[in-house]
Design an enzyme around this catalytic site. Structure first.
Site, short mmCIF file in Angstrom:
data_model
loop_
_atom_site.label_atom_id
_atom_site.label_comp_id
_atom_site.label_asym_id
_atom_site.label_seq_id
_atom_site.Cartn_x
_atom_site.Cartn_y
_atom_site.Cartn_z
N GLU A 173 14.32 -5.44 0.73
CA GLU A 173 13.31 -5.62 -0.30
C GLU A 173 13.55 -4.64 -1.45
OE1 GLU A 173 9.52 -7.54 1.14
OE2 GLU A 173 9.33 -5.47 1.80
N HIS B 34 7.84 -0.31 5.20
CA HIS B 34 7.62 -1.07 3.96
C HIS B 34 7.60 -0.10 2.77
CE1 HIS B 34 5.75 -3.47 0.85
NE2 HIS B 34 6.17 -4.52 1.53
P1 PGA Z 1 5.69 -9.79 -3.03
O1 PGA Z 1 5.67 -8.72 -1.82
O2 PGA Z 1 6.21 -11.07 -2.43
O3 PGA Z 1 4.26 -9.91 -3.46
O4 PGA Z 1 6.58 -9.24 -4.08
C1 PGA Z 1 6.72 -8.66 -0.91
C2 PGA Z 1 6.52 -7.47 0.00
O5 PGA Z 1 6.10 -6.42 -0.47
O6 PGA Z 1 6.74 -7.56 1.22
#
Ligand code: PGA
Length: 253
Positions: free
Chosen positions: A165, A95
Site C-alpha cells: 500500500e 497499516h
Molecule cells: P483507500 O484505503 O482504498 O481508501 O485508499 C486503503 C487502505 O488504507 O487500506
C-alpha cells in the site's frame, strides 16, 4: 507450498461506519451480492462490531490491529485472543495509518510474533510514503518486510499475506492513483525478498495484495497487470455496490 489458489479482496472499514446497525446493513448488502465464483472476501471491521458482523454474515472477519500483548494492563488495546474469541480469523498488521500513529518496526514485529504464536493469519501492510528517482522506496519496503518477518519460520508461511500500500495513494487525500507498473515494480521486489529469505518455491503460495484508492475502475487492472493476487480496499468497501463491483472485477481475472 502451492501457488496462490484463490484471489483475496479485503474491505478495510477503518473507523467506519458510525453505528453497529449501519455496519450490519453494509455487511449484509455485501455478503448477499457476492458472486458464486468469488475471490475470498474478508471484512476488516472495527473491534466492537466483530462479534455481530461475524454472526450476521458468513464472511471471514479481520481485526484491524492487534495488541503486541495477549492480555494485561494495556488500556484501550484489543488483544488478538479477544478478537479471535469474538469471531475474527485474520488481522491486519502494520497499516500505514497505524504506523503514522506510532507503530514502529519494533511494535509491528511484536504484533507479528503474537499472531504467529496464536496461529492467527495476518495481512502485513507495507509501503513507502513517497517515491524518489533513486528507488530508495524499494529499500523502505524491504526494511519493513525484514523487520516485521524476522521471527517468521518457513512453517509459518501459510499464515502470511502481504499488502503493498503506497501511502501516497491511500485515502481521499491521495496525491495520485498508482499505476499498475508502479505496483508491479514493488511486487517483484517483494517476491524477490521472499524468495531470497525463504526460497521461491516455498513462498509462491503467499498472496500479495495491492491497496490504495482501489475503485471499480482500477480493480481489474491491478490484478491483471500489477502482479497481485488481490486487493485491500478502503473507502470503496463501505459502499456495497462499489465493493461488490470490485469483487466481480477480480472474479473475472
Ligand atoms: P483507500 O484505503 O482504498 O481508501 O485508499 C486503503 C487502505 O488504507 O487500506
Amino acid at each position: 507450498m502451492k501457488k496462490v489458489k484463490q484471489a483475496i479482496v479485503v474491505g478495510n472499514w477503518k473507523m467506519n461506519p458510525r453505528t453497529l446497525a449501519e455496519a450490519i446493513d453494509c455487511a449484509k448488502k455485501i455478503a448477499r451480492n457476492i458472486p458464486k465464483k468469488s475471490p475470498k472476501v474478508i471484512l476488516a471491521v472495527p473491534a466492537p462490531f466483530i462479534k455481530d458482523i461475524h454472526k450476521a454474515v458468513k464472511l471471514p472477519i479481520a481485526m484491524q490491529r492487534i495488541s503486541t500483548e495477549e492480555e494485561g494492563a494495556y488500556t484501550g488495546d484489543v488483544s488478538a485472543p479477544q478478537g479471535m474469541s469474538a469471531g475474527a480469523t485474520y488481522t491486519l498488521i502494520g497499516h500505514s495509518e497505524d504506523r503514522a500513529r506510532g507503530a514502529t518496526h519494533d511494535i509491528v514485529s511484536k504484533q507479528v510474533e503474537t499472531a504467529l504464536t496464536l496461529k492467527l493469519p495476518f495481512i502485513l501492510c507495507v509501503g513507502e510514503s513517497a517515491r524518489d528517482k533513486d528507488g530508495t522506496y524499494l529499500e523502505t519496503v524491504n526494511e519493513q518486510l525484514h523487520s516485521a518477518l524476522k521471527k517468521l519460520a518457513p512453517r509459518h508461511l501459510s499464515l502470511l499475506t502481504i499488502a503493498y500500500e503506497p501511502v501516497w495513494a491511500i485515502g481521499k487525500d491521495a496525491t495520485k492513483v498508482a499505476t499498475s507498473a508502479e505496483c508491479l515494480e514493488v511486487v517483484i521486489s517483494i517476491r524477490r525478498f521472499l524468495s531470497d529469505v525463504f526460497g521461491a518455491k516455498k513462498t509462491e503460495g503467499v498472496a500479495i495484495l495491492y491497496g490504495g484508492s482501489v475503485s471499480p475502475e482500477t480493480a481489474k487492472m491491478f490484478v491483471k497487470e500489477g502482479g497481485v493476487q488481490g486487493l485491500l480496499v478502503g473507502r470503496e468497501s463501505l459502499k456495497p455496490k462499489h465493493f461488490v463491483h470490485i469483487i466481480n472485477e477480480v472474479a473475472q481475472v
